[in-house]
Enzyme design. Structure first.
Site, PDB file in Angstrom:
ATOM      1  N   THR A  78       0.588  -1.067  -0.090  1.00 23.23           N
ATOM      2  CA  THR A  78      -0.024  -0.013   0.141  1.00 23.23           C
ATOM      3  C   THR A  78       0.835   1.418   0.109  1.00 23.23           C
ATOM      4  O   THR A  78       0.574   2.446  -0.395  1.00 23.23           O
ATOM      5  CB  THR A  78      -0.823  -0.034   1.098  1.00 23.23           C
ATOM      6  OG1 THR A  78      -1.821  -1.066   1.005  1.00 23.23           O
ATOM      7  CG2 THR A  78      -1.772   1.127   1.379  1.00 23.23           C
ATOM      8  N   THR A  89       1.560  -4.280   4.278  1.00 18.97           N
ATOM      9  CA  THR A  89       1.505  -4.439   5.718  1.00 18.97           C
ATOM     10  C   THR A  89       0.899  -5.914   5.884  1.00 18.97           C
ATOM     11  O   THR A  89       1.103  -6.687   6.993  1.00 18.97           O
ATOM     12  CB  THR A  89       0.495  -3.647   6.332  1.00 18.97           C
ATOM     13  OG1 THR A  89      -0.737  -3.476   5.718  1.00 18.97           O
ATOM     14  CG2 THR A  89       1.016  -2.152   6.290  1.00 18.97           C
ATOM     15  N   ASP A  90       0.454  -6.523   4.787  1.00 13.84           N
ATOM     16  CA  ASP A  90      -0.417  -7.872   5.259  1.00 13.84           C
ATOM     17  C   ASP A  90       0.565  -8.902   5.706  1.00 13.84           C
ATOM     18  O   ASP A  90       0.258  -9.852   6.499  1.00 13.84           O
ATOM     19  CB  ASP A  90      -1.197  -8.206   4.164  1.00 13.84           C
ATOM     20  CG  ASP A  90      -2.348  -7.167   3.791  1.00 13.84           C
ATOM     21  OD1 ASP A  90      -2.762  -6.573   4.646  1.00 13.84           O
ATOM     22  OD2 ASP A  90      -3.151  -7.205   2.948  1.00 13.84           O
TER      23      ASP A  90
HETATM   24  C1  SIN Z   1      -1.023  -2.955   2.593  1.00 18.27           C
HETATM   25  O1  SIN Z   1       0.176  -2.608   2.587  1.00 18.27           O
HETATM   26  O2  SIN Z   1      -1.523  -2.426   3.793  1.00 18.27           O
HETATM   27  C2  SIN Z   1      -1.795  -3.942   2.227  1.00 18.27           C
HETATM   28  C3  SIN Z   1      -1.440  -4.802   1.106  1.00 18.27           C
HETATM   29  C4  SIN Z   1      -0.269  -5.431   0.826  1.00 18.27           C
HETATM   30  O3  SIN Z   1      -0.121  -5.966   2.165  1.00 18.27           O
HETATM   31  O4  SIN Z   1       0.511  -5.368   0.070  1.00 18.27           O
END
Ligand code: SIN
Length: 331
Positions: free
Chosen positions: A17, A97-98
């Protein structure tokens, strides 16, 4: 300003993200992750120029839900190779983040360097009003450029906090303060250019770790949850597929439904290693606590969540570790 004496930090972008793009600045959901290139991410943070000299590389452009073991191998090797260079003082990895906590722990156990490695990410796409990525990136580079970050293992800089890769986990689907270290708390903070550590990591990592990424294929290790009325279908299918290890996301303190327990006992007869973790999200799973590991032949994951327990189990199986409880007690 004479910038030639600033630390030289490599920024490796993988997507997420932080590199996300939406058609509308008011959108913080429904965007596409991993589309903005590393140069554009860096251009959005002019203040980086007074913190470090940056060497940038685009390693991947993915939504981290699609992270693969093959990309872990590439990333771990590239981070190690850069840190082996005299002209690189630290590495920052931008990530989604995932699965950030899995990649961070993987690097924590496989990169043999005391130089700082810092992961960062964002909860809002780069196009959003109040995007959190630029400040997170500046803070991550600031931590990587700090002498105090050396020898602390792989770190995660997020929302002004510094966490250890071993302990940190994502705890919110949308909140900007999405990361916590539930059992231990953050290691410290980074604020307006100041990096302060309040504790150090005691478990072995990086230069003291016995693990490396596999030369070839990663061993098949899967996660199975225990819940009301669970069947044995998944475990039996995994055994038929040749699984080498199963991490159980158990109820409570790593307890397992009787049906699942019987399926896992049968799996262990086929040589499958079983590690008990918890689906709760905080607390530890004690050996011979909720289940008699001595009698069953299982291993307890301690404070590692199922996803990190899977990373450690894959590395331990790769290294041919026989005494698996030792490594779960140690790392
Ligand atoms: C994010 O980064 O918050 C969600 C998408 C990902 O993990 O690439």
């Amino acid at each position: 300003m004479n910038t030639s004496s600033l630390p030289r930090i490599a920024v490796l972008a993988t997507g997420g993200t932080i590199a996300g793009q939406a058609g509308d600045a008011s959108k913080t959901a429904g965007y596409k992750a991993g589309v903005v290139g590393v140069d554009k991410l860096l251009d959005a943070v002019p203040a980086l120029g007074s913190v470090a000299r940056i060497h940038a590389e685009q390693i991947a452009s993915i939504d981290s839900k699609d992270m693969s073991a093959a990309l872990w191998t590439t990333l771990s090797r590239r981070v190690a190779a850069l840190l082996a260079q005299d002209d690189i003082d630290g590495v920052v990895v931008t990530h989604g983040t995932d699965t950030l906590e899995e990649t961070a722990y993987l690097l924590h156990l496989t990169v043999k360097s005391a130089k700082p490695v810092v992961l960062t990410a964002a909860m809002r796409p780069s196009t959003a009003l109040s995007a959190d990525g630029p400040l997170n990136l500046l803070n991550a580079v600031t931590v990587a450029a700090s002498k105090d970050a050396a020898g602390q293992g792989v770190l995660v800089a997020f929302n002004n906090q510094i966490h250890s890769a071993r302990d940190v986990t994502k705890t919110s689907t949308y909140a900007v303060d999405a990361f916590r270290s539930p059992e231990t708390g953050a290691l410290g903070f980074v604020q307006d250019g100041r990096v302060e550590f309040q504790r150090t990591v005691v478990r072995p990592h990086t230069v003291a770790s016995e693990f490396d990424v596999p030369a070839g294929q990663w061993p098949m290790v899967e996660i199975v949850a225990s819940y009301a009325d669970v069947s044995r279908v998944v475990v039996d299918a995994l055994v038929a597929a040749g699984v080498k290890g199963i991490v159980v996301a158990g109820t409570g303190n790593g307890s397992m439904h009787a049906t699942l327990t019987q399926a896992l006992v049968d799996a262990m007869k086929h040589g499958v290693v079983v590690v008990r973790a918890s689906r709760v999200g905080a607390g530890h799973v004690m050996r011979n606590g909720a289940a008699n590991d001595d009698a069953l032949g299982s291993v307890s994951a301690g404070t590692l969540n199922p996803y990190k327990a899977r990373v450690l189990l894959m590395l331990a199986l790769t290294s041919g570790v026989k005494d698996l409880q030792r490594v779960f007690d140690m790392y």
